[in-house]
Each structure stands twice: as structure tokens, then as C-alpha cells.
Design a protein around this motif. Structure first.
Motif, PDB file in Angstrom:
ATOM      1  N   ASN A   1      41.676  44.008  34.995  1.00  0.00           N
ATOM      2  CA  ASN A   1      42.084  43.198  36.138  1.00  0.00           C
ATOM      3  C   ASN A   1      41.882  44.009  37.404  1.00  0.00           C
ATOM      4  O   ASN A   1      42.433  45.091  37.559  1.00  0.00           O
ATOM      5  CB  ASN A   1      43.565  42.809  35.960  1.00  0.00           C
ATOM      6  CG  ASN A   1      44.007  41.789  36.986  1.00  0.00           C
ATOM      7  OD1 ASN A   1      43.427  41.680  38.073  1.00  0.00           O
ATOM      8  ND2 ASN A   1      45.054  41.043  36.653  1.00  0.00           N
TER       9      ASN A   1
ATOM     10  N   SER B   1      42.203  42.452  40.518  1.00  0.00           N
ATOM     11  CA  SER B   1      42.639  41.571  41.610  1.00  0.00           C
ATOM     12  C   SER B   1      43.388  42.331  42.697  1.00  0.00           C
ATOM     13  O   SER B   1      43.394  41.912  43.846  1.00  0.00           O
ATOM     14  CB  SER B   1      43.482  40.429  41.063  1.00  0.00           C
ATOM     15  OG  SER B   1      44.665  40.940  40.522  1.00  0.00           O
ATOM     16  N   VAL B   2      44.007  43.444  42.341  1.00  0.00           N
ATOM     17  CA  VAL B   2      44.648  44.277  43.364  1.00  0.00           C
ATOM     18  C   VAL B   2      43.599  45.276  43.866  1.00  0.00           C
ATOM     19  O   VAL B   2      43.047  46.039  43.076  1.00  0.00           O
ATOM     20  CB  VAL B   2      45.880  45.021  42.791  1.00  0.00           C
ATOM     21  CG1 VAL B   2      46.471  45.964  43.835  1.00  0.00           C
ATOM     22  CG2 VAL B   2      46.930  44.033  42.315  1.00  0.00           C
TER      23      VAL B   2
END
Ligand SMILES: *[C@@H]1O[C@H](CO)[C@@H](O)[C@H](O)[C@H]1NC(C)=O
Length: 355
Positions: A179, A181-182
Motif C-alpha cells: 500500500n 497511499s500514504v
């Protein structure tokens, strides 16, 4: 299918060529402690391993050896079962940036080894960084590793042997998702952890690697006992804190799961014993029937040909050593009970009369 086999064979051959295998380039920040794993082939298990500093082979300086004591700054540990030697660098400073070798000493010839580069940056200036190189998860559970990076480019999560995950995929038994997304954080989640997932991994970004060791342990049984009373109190309390709610929900789901497992096992045991009981009952009934059948059937056994002979030569139905031989147990119909024709002097016979 043949393509797959060919690929596997090529991979095996390539792996065989490289008998020492380690990272290529690691970047750390000032003050960091760094662990560098280095894998070797089984024929090197009992050899001395050492860390050597310097770019050129042959002119590097010994830093630490497995047959010598650890120093304040460096330590070395050799896991012979996993065939991994690990070098630990403590309190790294700018001056420690250099090329190093993971070497295997060969008494009767040229040493074998693999070189890696170590870069040291100011605090917060590393392009690829982890807070801890040691991550622990529980069997069957999941663990998330947060890797900080700066810049752009592909980020990968790799098993030490070079199996890499770009986006999602399997590493041994574990399912891996990533992930991003950050911004600046590459989060790797490994779920369904099993024994085969224990070991070294690395994050890969812009030619830099960051090794991370994943340990998988049994979940301590005491925690579930401890959380059960907390669960009952928490449900009655106000649920203003959202984070505590999610943890309570997680605990509830754990308790439900445990209950389901226990219930499921019980049902299985009951069902299994019912099947066994039914089978046993049927089986004993059957054997009883088999035992009873001669009496119940219309045919009645007649035991005949009971031979009693003094001389074996005269009577063929008697063995040399035995005096009495019972033979020809036959069932004859109810109405007719036959007698056996035999010589009067040789045979003594009896008949069980039908009832
Ligand atoms: C990625 O992480 C963000 C923030 O933690 C989260 O909101 C999002 O659902 C995650 N995406 C996936 C696909 O898990």
C-alpha cells in the motif's frame, strides 16, 4: 509446462553459481544500528566467515571474523542451520560509509565472497529506511512493515532469495499486499504467517535495499484469557474512543472465532462417535447373525466321517501321528440325513440328528 520447468532449472542453475549472496547497497542514517545478512552454500557451513572493508578484492581489511571476539562496534553471528551469517554495525557514522565484503575463508585457495556498499546519511536523509529491522508476527496472523522512502520509482518487497512482490502476491504461505497511499510510506502487509515466512526480506527502491528480519511466534495464550474480562467491561462502558472500539471488535471476533472452533470440534467429535457407534452396532449384529445362522437355517449340520483307525496304511483318512480326524462338516437338508458308507471295522461314526 515445459517452459516453467526450464525456467525453474535456469533459476536453480543461476542460484548455484552464486555461492555467497548478500545485499548490494544499503543506506542508513547517522547513529543507526544495521544488520546485514549474508547467505552461503552448504559446503561453506563450517568455514570461517568474515567482514572485510575496502572496494578491491585482496586489499580489503578484516573488520570482524567468526573465529574472533566481537568488538564494541561490530558483531558477527553465524546461523549454520539457515546458512546465514549476519554482520551487525553499531552507531554508524559518516566515516563508516564504504564498500564491504561478506567473505568465506578457504584455507586451500582463494576466499569466496560478495561485496556490498554501505552509505551513511544525515538523520532523515536516507532514501530508504525502516524504524526497525526486526519484525515479529504471530502464526496465522498478519504483520505490516512500514518502509519510508523519498523520491519516485518502483518499490518492491523481496524474500532474501530474490523472490519479489511488486503489488500483491504470495511469499511461501503468506499473502502479501502493498500500500503506497500514504506518500513516502511503502506499507507491506504479510498475512497468514507460517513457519516458512520466518527469515530475512528486503525492501528494494532505486537500487537500495533495506533488510528486515521477520520472526513468527506462537500467540501467547495468556493474552486471550486476559482480554476476556476486558471485553465484558468494555461493552458496557461508553464507546467514545473509536480506536478502542475497533480493538474490542477485533477481540470479539477472536472470541467468536475461538468459540466457533470449539463448537465445530465438538460437533465433529459427536458426529464421528455416532458413526463409529452405528458401525460397531451393525458389525456386532452381523456377526451375531453369522453365529446364529446354523441354528436358524433349515439346514442342520451333520458331523460325519469320524475316523478311528489303528493302522494308518489301511485307512487313507488318518494321519500318521493323529488318531482322530474330523473332516467333512456338511449341511444336509432337513428331511434326509445320510449316512456314510465305510468299512465297519475302520470307522466309528455318529450323526447329529436334526431338531
Ligand atoms: C491503504 O492505506 C490507506 C491508509 O492507511 C487505507 O485508507 C487504504 O484503504 C489502504 N488501501 C488498501 C488497498 O488496503
Amino acid at each position: 509446462m515445459p517452459l516453467l520447468i526450464t525456467l525453474i532449472l535456469i533459476c536453480a542453475a543461476l542460484k548455484g553459481i552464486q555461492s555467497v549472496y548478500t545485499v548490494t547497497h544499503v543506506a542508513v542514517e547517522i547513529g543507526d544500528t544495521l544488520q546485514i545478512p549474508c547467505q552461503y552454500e552448504s559446503h561453506y557451513t563450517n568455514h570461517v566467515k568474515y567482514l572485510c572493508r575496502g572496494y578491491a578484492w585482496g586489499s580489503c581489511d578484516y573488520v570482524i571474523r567468526t573465529d574472533q571476539r566481537d568488538s564494541v562496534k561490530y558483531s558477527i553471528s553465524d546461523d549454520k542451520s539457515q546458512r546465514i551469517v549476519t554482520f551487525t554495525f553499531k552507531n554508524l557514522q559518516l566515516g563508516d560509509a564504504d564498500h564491504y565484503w561478506c567473505n568465506i575463508e578457504i584455507r586451500s585457495g582463494r576466499d569466496d565472497g560478495e561485496r556490498f556498499q554501505l552509505s551513511v546519511n544525515d538523520k532523515g536523509k536516507s532514501k530508504l529506511h525502516v524504524d526497525s529491522q526486526w519484525v515479529t508476527g504471530y502464526f496465522g496472523d498478519e504483520v505490516t512493515i512500514y518502509v519510508r522512502y523519498s523520491g519516485s520509482g518502483f518499490k518492491q518487497w523481496c524474500r532474501f532469495d530474490g523472490t519479489c512482490i511488486f503489488n500483491t502476491g504470495h511469499i511461501n504461505e503468506a499473502w502479501v499486499t502493498t500500500n503506497t497511499s500514504v506518500p513516502g510510506v511503502f506499507a507491506v502487509t504479510m498475512s497468514g504467517l507460517q513457519q516458512g515466512n520466518i527469515g530475512w526480506y528486503w525492501a528494494l527502491f532505486q537500487g537500495l535495499q533495506m533488510p528486515v528480519f521477520l520472526d513468527v511466534t506462537e500467540r501467547p495464550t495468556t493474552t486471550t484469557i486476559a482480554t476476556t474480562p476486558a471485553l465484558s467491561t468494555a461493552t458496557t462502558e461508553s464507546t467514545s474512543d473509536s480506536s478502542s472500539v475497533t480493538t474490542e471488535q477485533r477481540r470479539v471476533s477472536v472470541v467468536i472465532k475461538a468459540a466457533a472452533i470449539v463448537l465445530g470440534s465438538l460437533i465433529f467429535i459427536v458426529a464421528a462417535s455416532l458413526v463409529v457407534c452405528y458401525w460397531l452396532k451393525k458389525h456386532t449384529k452381523k456377526s451375531e447373525e453369522e453365529q446364529r445362522s446354523p441354528e436358524e437355517s433349515t439346514d442342520v449340520p451333520v458331523y460325519s466321517n469320524i475316523c478311528k483307525a489303528p493302522k494308518p496304511q489301511q485307512n487313507p483318512c488318518v494321519d500318521k501321528d493323529t488318531e482322530i480326524l474330523y473332516s467333512s462338516v456338511s449341511f444336509v437338508p432337513n428331511q434326509a440325513s445320510r449316512k456314510v458308507n465305510a468299512k465297519e471295522e475302520d470307522v466309528v461314526y455318529s450323526t447329529l440328528a436334526p431338531r
